[in-house]
Write a protein that holds these residues in place. Structure first.
Motif, PDB file in Angstrom:
ATOM      1  N   ALA A   1       0.925  -1.085   0.115  1.00 28.61           N
ATOM      2  CA  ALA A   1       0.063  -0.071   0.108  1.00 28.61           C
ATOM      3  C   ALA A   1       1.155   1.222  -0.093  1.00 28.61           C
ATOM      4  O   ALA A   1       1.915   1.354   0.747  1.00 28.61           O
TER       5      ALA A   1
ATOM      6  N   HIS B   1      -3.323   3.610  -3.315  1.00 27.34           N
ATOM      7  CA  HIS B   1      -5.002   3.508  -2.427  1.00 27.34           C
ATOM      8  C   HIS B   1      -5.013   5.123  -2.012  1.00 27.34           C
ATOM      9  O   HIS B   1      -4.630   5.980  -1.096  1.00 27.34           O
TER      10      HIS B   1
ATOM     11  N   ARG C   1      -6.838   6.909   1.202  1.00 26.38           N
ATOM     12  CA  ARG C   1      -7.363   5.762   1.810  1.00 26.38           C
ATOM     13  C   ARG C   1      -6.525   5.825   3.326  1.00 26.38           C
ATOM     14  O   ARG C   1      -6.032   4.994   4.059  1.00 26.38           O
TER      15      ARG C   1
END
Length: 490
Positions: A249, A254, A257
């Motif tokens: 990630a 993302h 987020r």
């Protein structure tokens, strides 16, 4: 052609950790960083061509050995009263190592040291009754224990919940961790199965497992590692079992987020802290739930690079939780990845990927599924194996051929994953995973140039509920969503 009589039940209920409906760990982990979500698709028809799609030439030894990556989480005792004891089943499929995680009570710090204000040097401060039974079952089955210090995702009825997650008395918790390790180190030695690995915590980058600050966890890890290494210099101390988000990630993958310190930033901050404190760490552990085997490669290479750039070049990687990423909102996908040949092929491809990336230890999540639900167990609660357990047994057979052999592929890359080994007798075994929707016809070429005539082949696929045993032709049909173990006599 004959088939071993393993039956697979198709009970399609949502997974849970215990009878108290504790959520499945992968549910929240997936939200943190799974990149690929494969969608169900019907397998293609078997090929009838008389020419191979792919020629595989078996070459000389690589100089490396195939590692016995045959660990698992939890078991062999069930976590529910009506579950099956999996000791014999684990032995049959070749399990060697059991991580002591997610028994939902036993072997959790909240159970063994329930009052963190109690004197950590007083034996009366500990409750080892339930935990000793579970640990004794691991040793009694001949399995090596992999001791996780921390707590399960949730607690079963009758066991104290781990709330809050971060220790309320860190100093006492560290001292208690030393005493817990001492207790189980001695029990393992008495059984003649030495305890090698102690893993500090589980998924501290996930709020379900850590509700303190990031710096508080880093400090707890550092203090615990120093205390354990000082007391047990020969034990291998490591952790912390990061989720896949800490490798995959990024703010780009993302958008909107991730907050500061999450994803890859968490890994870098953690390793920077260890470097600055000269924290002793003998292995680095991480987790992966994905339907794309290449995610295992990406994660391993990311962690390896981050460790090496900080001087941790001799610190091996352990993957202490891994499986496919179940899609519990799609019943067809849940069945396909939890029970079917597609999921078994993905697992095998991922296992091969971890071999190729040099991972030192892996523990698949998990042994049994509570209440006969699909979950992530490779066995149902009643002890019946899923296809994941069947392919696990094929991995164990390949490990009996430890001399790693080179393979050269001639033809368009069909998406197969292959690994070959040779036993001292000269027998060659080749493990093939086909996680694609296309069947592939393969021909094997021996090192001396002769076309290989396989002596035997074992197949796990959707065509059969068990392991299908056959003697293939020189042209070997590899069905869609299948796994084969092919044996060639010297």
């Amino acid at each position: 052609m004959k088939t071993r009589t393993f039956l697979i039940c198709l009970t399609l209920l949502l997974p849970a950790c215990t009878s108290a409906n504790i959520p499945l760990p992968a549910d929240e982990v997936q939200d943190g960083g799974s990149i690929t979500e494969a969608q169900p698709s019907p397998p293609a028809a078997a090929s009838t061509t008389s020419e191979p799609d792919l020629t595989v030439t078996i070459g000389a030894p690589t100089g490396e050995s195939i590692r016995p990556l045959l660990g698992i989480n939890a078991g062999p005792v069930p976590i529910e009263a009506d579950g099956a004891d999996l000791t014999a089943a684990y032995q049959e499929i070749g399990v060697t190592l059991i991580r002591t995680h997610d028994f939902c009570g036993p072997l959790d710090m909240a159970t063994m040291y329930p009052d963190q204000n109690a004197d950590p040097y007083n034996p009366a401060s500990y409750d080892f009754s339930a935990s000793d039974q579970v640990f004794a079952a691991i040793l009694g089955g001949g399995f090596e224990p992999y001791l996780r210090l921390g707590d399960s995702y949730g607690s079963a009825n009758g066991f104290p919940p781990a709330r809050p997650r971060a220790p309320v008395n860190p100093e006492h918790w560290v001292l208690a961790a030393v005493e817990v390790v001492r207790h189980y180190h001695e029990l393992a030695e008495e059984a003649g199965i030495p305890l090698r690995y102690v893993e500090i915590w589980n998924e501290p980058d996930l709020s379900q497992f850590w509700d303190g600050s990031q710096q508080e966890f880093f400090s707890l890890f550092d203090q615990t590692a120093h205390a354990l290494k000082n007391e047990f210099p020969t034990l291998l101390i490591g952790g912390p079992g990061l989720t896949q988000a800490s490798a995959l990630a990024t703010p780009e993958s993302h958008p909107g987020r991730l907050t500061s310190g999450q994803g890859q930033e968490y890994t870098r901050a953690f390793l920077d802290y260890l470097q600055s404190r000269q924290t002793p760490i003998d292995f680095f552990s991480w987790h992966m739930y994905s339907n794309n085997p290449k995610d295992f490669v990406k994660a391993a290479q990311f962690y390896r690079t981050e460790l090496d750039t900080r001087g941790f070049t001799q610190v091996p990687l352990h993957n202490t939780e891994w499986n496919t990423a179940l899609n519990t909102d799609n019943q067809a996908a849940t069945e396909e990845f939890g029970l079917g040949g597609h999921g078994a092929a993905i697992l095998t491809a991922s296992w091969i990927a971890m071999q190729q990336e040099g991972i030192a230890e892996v523990t698949l999540y998990r042994g049994s599924s509570p209440s006969n639900r699909i979950g992530l167990g490779i066995f149902f609660a009643d002890g019946q194996p899923k296809r994941a357990a069947l392919v696990f047994s094929l991995w164990a057979e390949l490990v009996q051929h430890p001399q790693w052999l080179r393979l050269t592929l001639d033809g368009d890359d069909p998406g197969l994953w292959l690994l070959a080994g040779q036993a001292e007798t000269g027998e060659i075994a080749i493990l093939i995973a086909n996680p694609t929707e296309q069947s592939v016809v393969v021909q094997m070429i021996l090192p001396d140039g002769r076309i290989a005539q396989p002596a035997a082949m074992k197949t796990v696929s959707d065509a059969n509920d068990g392991i299908e045993e056959s003697v293939p032709d020189v042209l070997i049909d590899i069905p869609a969503y299948s796994v084969q173990l092919i044996e060639i006599n010297p």
